[in-house]
Design a protein around this motif. Structure first.
Motif, PDB file in Angstrom:
ATOM      1  N   THR A 121     -75.182  46.449  -7.942  1.00 16.08           N
ATOM      2  CA  THR A 121     -76.297  45.780  -8.983  1.00 16.08           C
ATOM      3  C   THR A 121     -75.497  44.785  -9.980  1.00 16.08           C
ATOM      4  O   THR A 121     -74.832  45.333 -10.865  1.00 16.08           O
ATOM      5  N   TYR A 122     -75.934  43.447  -9.580  1.00 19.36           N
ATOM      6  CA  TYR A 122     -75.262  42.761 -10.588  1.00 19.36           C
ATOM      7  C   TYR A 122     -76.453  42.345 -11.595  1.00 19.36           C
ATOM      8  O   TYR A 122     -76.246  41.703 -12.446  1.00 19.36           O
ATOM      9  N   ASN A 123     -77.634  42.638 -10.662  1.00 21.99           N
ATOM     10  CA  ASN A 123     -78.975  42.473 -11.856  1.00 21.99           C
ATOM     11  C   ASN A 123     -78.776  43.011 -13.223  1.00 21.99           C
ATOM     12  O   ASN A 123     -78.234  44.014 -13.604  1.00 21.99           O
ATOM     13  N   ASP A 124     -79.235  41.741 -13.975  1.00 24.93           N
ATOM     14  CA  ASP A 124     -79.145  41.910 -15.673  1.00 24.93           C
ATOM     15  C   ASP A 124     -77.730  42.286 -16.029  1.00 24.93           C
ATOM     16  O   ASP A 124     -77.425  42.905 -16.964  1.00 24.93           O
ATOM     17  N   ASN A 125     -76.620  41.915 -15.209  1.00 27.82           N
ATOM     18  CA  ASN A 125     -75.081  41.789 -15.473  1.00 27.82           C
ATOM     19  C   ASN A 125     -74.819  43.549 -15.589  1.00 27.82           C
ATOM     20  O   ASN A 125     -73.841  43.737 -16.411  1.00 27.82           O
ATOM     21  N   ALA A 126     -75.467  44.233 -14.725  1.00 33.09           N
ATOM     22  CA  ALA A 126     -75.019  45.585 -14.915  1.00 33.09           C
ATOM     23  C   ALA A 126     -73.737  46.149 -14.557  1.00 33.09           C
ATOM     24  O   ALA A 126     -73.050  46.582 -15.385  1.00 33.09           O
ATOM     25  N   MET A 127     -73.358  45.567 -13.624  1.00 27.93           N
ATOM     26  CA  MET A 127     -71.799  45.749 -13.107  1.00 27.93           C
ATOM     27  C   MET A 127     -71.058  45.010 -13.933  1.00 27.93           C
ATOM     28  O   MET A 127     -69.848  45.729 -14.171  1.00 27.93           O
ATOM     29  N   VAL A 128     -71.122  43.891 -14.182  1.00 27.54           N
ATOM     30  CA  VAL A 128     -70.123  42.876 -15.107  1.00 27.54           C
ATOM     31  C   VAL A 128     -70.010  43.842 -16.392  1.00 27.54           C
ATOM     32  O   VAL A 128     -68.797  43.862 -16.679  1.00 27.54           O
ATOM     33  N   LYS A 129     -71.147  44.478 -17.134  1.00 25.70           N
ATOM     34  CA  LYS A 129     -70.900  44.902 -18.399  1.00 25.70           C
ATOM     35  C   LYS A 129     -69.893  46.362 -17.999  1.00 25.70           C
ATOM     36  O   LYS A 129     -69.258  46.782 -19.107  1.00 25.70           O
ATOM     37  N   ALA A 130     -70.392  47.020 -17.127  1.00 25.91           N
ATOM     38  CA  ALA A 130     -69.298  48.160 -16.876  1.00 25.91           C
ATOM     39  C   ALA A 130     -67.939  47.749 -16.759  1.00 25.91           C
ATOM     40  O   ALA A 130     -67.223  48.407 -17.390  1.00 25.91           O
ATOM     41  N   LEU A 131     -67.720  46.676 -16.176  1.00 22.11           N
ATOM     42  CA  LEU A 131     -66.160  46.200 -15.643  1.00 22.11           C
ATOM     43  C   LEU A 131     -65.749  45.615 -17.136  1.00 22.11           C
ATOM     44  O   LEU A 131     -64.626  45.766 -17.382  1.00 22.11           O
ATOM     45  N   GLN A 132     -66.687  45.148 -17.994  1.00 20.66           N
ATOM     46  CA  GLN A 132     -66.143  44.635 -19.319  1.00 20.66           C
ATOM     47  C   GLN A 132     -65.529  45.302 -20.062  1.00 20.66           C
ATOM     48  O   GLN A 132     -64.593  45.749 -20.884  1.00 20.66           O
ATOM     49  N   VAL A 133     -66.292  46.768 -20.088  1.00 22.92           N
ATOM     50  CA  VAL A 133     -65.962  48.176 -20.685  1.00 22.92           C
ATOM     51  C   VAL A 133     -64.513  48.512 -20.189  1.00 22.92           C
ATOM     52  O   VAL A 133     -63.639  48.714 -20.989  1.00 22.92           O
ATOM     53  N   LEU A 134     -64.432  48.584 -18.915  1.00 17.90           N
ATOM     54  CA  LEU A 134     -63.151  49.166 -18.576  1.00 17.90           C
ATOM     55  C   LEU A 134     -61.906  47.730 -18.592  1.00 17.90           C
ATOM     56  O   LEU A 134     -60.922  48.599 -18.796  1.00 17.90           O
ATOM     57  N   ARG A 135     -62.391  46.867 -18.751  1.00 16.80           N
ATOM     58  CA  ARG A 135     -61.289  45.668 -18.915  1.00 16.80           C
ATOM     59  C   ARG A 135     -60.756  46.069 -20.194  1.00 16.80           C
ATOM     60  O   ARG A 135     -59.599  45.960 -20.564  1.00 16.80           O
ATOM     61  N   ASP A 136     -61.649  46.227 -21.271  1.00 13.94           N
ATOM     62  CA  ASP A 136     -61.377  46.609 -22.877  1.00 13.94           C
ATOM     63  C   ASP A 136     -60.391  47.660 -22.886  1.00 13.94           C
ATOM     64  O   ASP A 136     -59.507  47.783 -23.673  1.00 13.94           O
ATOM     65  N   VAL A 137     -60.801  48.905 -21.990  1.00 14.80           N
ATOM     66  CA  VAL A 137     -60.090  49.873 -22.032  1.00 14.80           C
ATOM     67  C   VAL A 137     -58.591  49.801 -21.479  1.00 14.80           C
ATOM     68  O   VAL A 137     -57.541  50.279 -21.932  1.00 14.80           O
ATOM     69  N   SER A 138     -58.591  48.924 -20.347  1.00 17.66           N
ATOM     70  CA  SER A 138     -57.193  48.577 -19.843  1.00 17.66           C
ATOM     71  C   SER A 138     -56.482  47.678 -20.865  1.00 17.66           C
ATOM     72  O   SER A 138     -55.204  47.967 -20.757  1.00 17.66           O
ATOM     73  N   ARG A 139     -57.166  46.791 -21.495  1.00 22.91           N
ATOM     74  CA  ARG A 139     -56.500  45.982 -22.477  1.00 22.91           C
ATOM     75  C   ARG A 139     -56.375  46.490 -23.902  1.00 22.91           C
ATOM     76  O   ARG A 139     -55.554  45.964 -24.596  1.00 22.91           O
TER      77      ARG A 139
END
Length: 703
Positions: free
Chosen positions: A485-503
């Motif tokens: 689900t890319y709809n309404d940026n759902a997957m993107v926002k999940a990955l942004q959280v994980l990216r911030d955790v990794s960084r």
């Protein structure tokens, strides 16, 4: 940026449901942040019991049907707000109407009330996490802001508005460096310093009603020697013995053709004993043709000619007041630049003082200070977290809203329902809670907030498919919820959280370090999924669908009006996420280049989407796509083979025109917008320059 173009438009608010929106906040949320032309939020007569926050938006007029008929009211004591250890760290949200980083706003025909003092029966003592003794007394006459503007909100025009509070600081437009404020034909009522601008302010034909004996007006001009507050053709009245005004810092007052009631005390505008006063530029308080009912006081004597420039009353105009920085009446272009707004800077006059430990603290007080503070929103998030670790966006048909009270019965039933199968990443659910809880832990030190956020991270890691995609819900895989689900940026926002955790960035650095490596691996998997799901059309990379089959990775259908197609909206979020990758691989660069080229190729030049008034329609308007020179929009959906825009209603039949689908859908869903505008015009070129100086920018982009 949603369904609206960044062009002139009007939306209507009506408390009775006869407009497009029932609340002012919902109408503001629907508008894009930036615009080339003014937008109007037209508010029909009614009482709106809400707190309004206008943040990062420009060129908006809030226009009421009538000044007395449109009432925006909310009860908020500033001292109570400051007891919230997270939100109360500054003044953002302390007033009925709050504005931040929102230039060129106009308020017209509105009554704005902070009703705390009018509603309160007396002073009350409340638990207070930020107080050293854990308690605070909230006064009936304390600070109660109807209007509070923070830095970045400049060139504010206010006409035919009433501002009411019983306490102090009713009208608080605060930006000492760049604040420019113009009030005309307004009524202001309150306690101490109830009209207290910082920077430059001009008030004309205004009525001031004072409910204290300390001061009605106040000014802070410490940011610039030229800053001033001007009151022309204004009247003052109030409780017996009210004083006209005071200042704590450098200030400059001009009162011209003003009238004072007989109840006013014989006290000139004075320096408050707790302030630094006018040390640099001296006392600057000027009167011209000002009179009191029952006889003038000696200090009412004309002294305008002693001001710099030997001024006359005819010199004192709105355009003169702002010293070339703004011409609100003549409309001339500014000749003096304002300091640049720094969005990272703290509002210097609203942050809480930091408590300091002293050797004289009692053991009881010290013990209180060791107890973690409580954040009311975070506490509700703990209640709604599901056993699996994620959060719902709604329970049944009721949207999860943390701003609403949580009764004892609802709290108990929600906790008992923790095993409910409705955890999702749709509509910001789970990702917003993780971010908020991490920030709340940082502010309060309460371990439960950190543990809940970490559980949320583990939920994201668990729901991710081995191929890197994210379903909309987990573990519920019914209907289309199992699709990537890319709809309404759902997957993107999940990955942004994980990216911030990794960084270890954006407040997520407080989470357990053991999550860093799994989060980084999840981000890599997610990027791999993005690259593999990018649609290949006749051997050429293009864009993405709003959802993809988790097995074949091909575009897939979701709801009846969401067919397998290429998206002009979701593609933008994916591209931006890929562009945020450090040292992007050749595959990522190729993917971004191809997607941007596709977005440029499918743009609809010379058109705009707008809500056009139409009294024959159920909502009083129709949404139309019409020609407009200089405008560019994109469709939400494009045919997989032809790249032609398609508009799909509940019949699932693709149509070539927005007007071809049913009214309910075309006015209730975002079928066209300007989502890729900044990506193509600015950000892509900057990215290219950063990672490949020899590459050609996108057509029409600006370096």
């Amino acid at each position: 940026m949603g369904i609206f173009s960044a062009r002139a438009q009007q939306v209507t608010v009506a408390a009775d449901g006869s407009g497009q929106f029932r609340t002012i906040q919902a109408a503001l949320n629907s508008l894009p942040n930036e615009a080339t032309k003014p937008r109007t939020v037209y508010i029909k007569n009614g009482t709106y019991r809400e707190k309004v926050l206008l943040d990062g938006k420009q060129k908006i007029t809030l226009k009421g049907q009538s000044e007395k008929g449109v009432v925006l009211t909310y009860a908020q004591a500033r001292d109570e707000w400051r007891c919230n250890p997270v939100a109360g760290q500054d003044d953002w949200g302390v007033a009925t109407l709050n504005m931040r980083n929102s230039p060129d706003i106009t308020l017209e025909n509105l009554t704005i009330i902070n009703s705390y003092g009018f509603d309160a029966k007396g002073d009350v003592e409340i638990p207070c996490a930020t107080a050293t003794n854990g308690k605070r007394t909230i006064g009936k006459n304390g600070h109660q802001m109807a209007l509070r503007t923070m830095p970045g909100t400049t060139r504010l025009t206010v006409k035919h508005c009433t501002f009411r509070a019983l306490g102090g600081d009713t009208v608080s437009p605060w930006d000492v460096d760049a604040g420019l404020y113009y009030f005309k034909d307004c009524t202001m009522e309150g306690g101490v310093d109830f009209y207290c601008p910082r920077g430059w302010a001009f008030a004309e034909n205004c009525r001031f009603i004072c409910h204290n004996t300390s001061a009605a007006i106040w000014h802070d001009g410490s940011g610039n020697q030229d800053s001033k507050t001007v009151l022309k053709n204004c009247s003052f009245e109030g409780d017996a013995g009210y004083k006209l005004g005071r200042f704590h810092r450098e200030a400059q007052f001009y009162l011209v053709n003003c009238n004072f009631s007989r109840d006013m005390a014989d006290a000139d505008i004075y320096q408050a004993s707790s302030g630094a006063g006018a040390k640099q530029w001296g006392r600057r308080v000027y009167y011209q043709n000002c009179h009191r009912e029952g006889g003038d006081y000696a200090w009412h004597k004309d002294n305008l000619s002693t001001a710099t420039g030997a001024l006359k009353a005819s010199n004192i105009t709105a355009d003169w007041t702002f010293g070339g920085r703004w011409y609100p009446v003549s409309g001339k272009s500014a000749t003096v630049a304002l300091p640049a707004y720094d969005p990272t800077a703290k509002d210097r006059y609203s942050t809480l003082p930091q408590a300091t430990a002293t050797s004289s603290a009692t053991p009881a007080a010290a013990a209180l200070q060791t107890v973690p503070a409580v954040d009311s929103v975070a506490e509700k998030m703990l209640v709604y977290q599901r056993s699996v670790g994620g959060w719902p966006k709604a329970v049944g048909n009721a949207k999860v809203e943390y701003s609403k009270p949580l009764s004892t019965a609802l709290r108990a039933s929600t906790l008992a329902d923790a095993g409910r199968n409705d955890a999702t990443i749709d509509n910001d659910a789970t990702t917003r809670e993780i971010r908020y809880l991490a920030k709340a832990f940082k502010a309060t030190g309460k371990a439960e907030y950190k543990a809940a956020a970490e559980k949320g991270i583990r939920f994201l890691l668990q729901m991710q498919y081995p191929n890197g995609g994210f379903p909309q819900y987990y573990p519920d895989k019914s209907g289309y919820r199992h699709q990537i689900t890319y709809n309404d940026n759902a997957m993107v926002k999940a990955l942004q959280v994980l990216r911030d955790v990794s960084r270890r960035t954006n407040d997520l650095d407080v989470l357990d370090a053991s999550l860093t490596e799994p989060a980084a691996k999840a981000v890599d998997l997610g990027i791999d999924c993005m690259l593999k799901t990018q649609y290949v059309q006749r051997g050429k990379l293009t864009a993405w669908c709003a959802q993809h089959d988790e097995k074949t990775l091909l575009p897939a259908k979701a709801r009846a009006f969401e067919l397998a197609s290429l998206s002009g909206m979701e593609t933008v979020g994916i591209v931006r996420f890929l562009m945020d990758t450090d040292n992007p691989s050749p595959a990522i660069r190729q993917s971004v280049d191809a997607a941007v080229a596709w977005l440029d190729a499918v743009k609809l030049t010379g058109y705009t989407v707008k809500d056009q008034p139409d009294p024959k329609q159920p909502k009083g308007f129709d949404r139309v796509i019409v020609p407009e020179a200089g405008s560019t929009i994109w469709a939400r959906f494009y045919d997989l083979n032809t790249n032609q825009p398609i508009y799909v209603g509940r019949t699932s039949k693709p149509m070539p025109q927005l007007a071809d689908i049913e009214y309910e859908r075309r006015t209730g869903y975002a079928y066209a917008g300007v989502w890729p505008e900044k990506l193509l015009s600015r950000d892509y070129a900057r990215w290219k320059q950063k990672w490949n100086t020899n590459a050609s920018p996108a057509p029409g982009s600006i370096k």
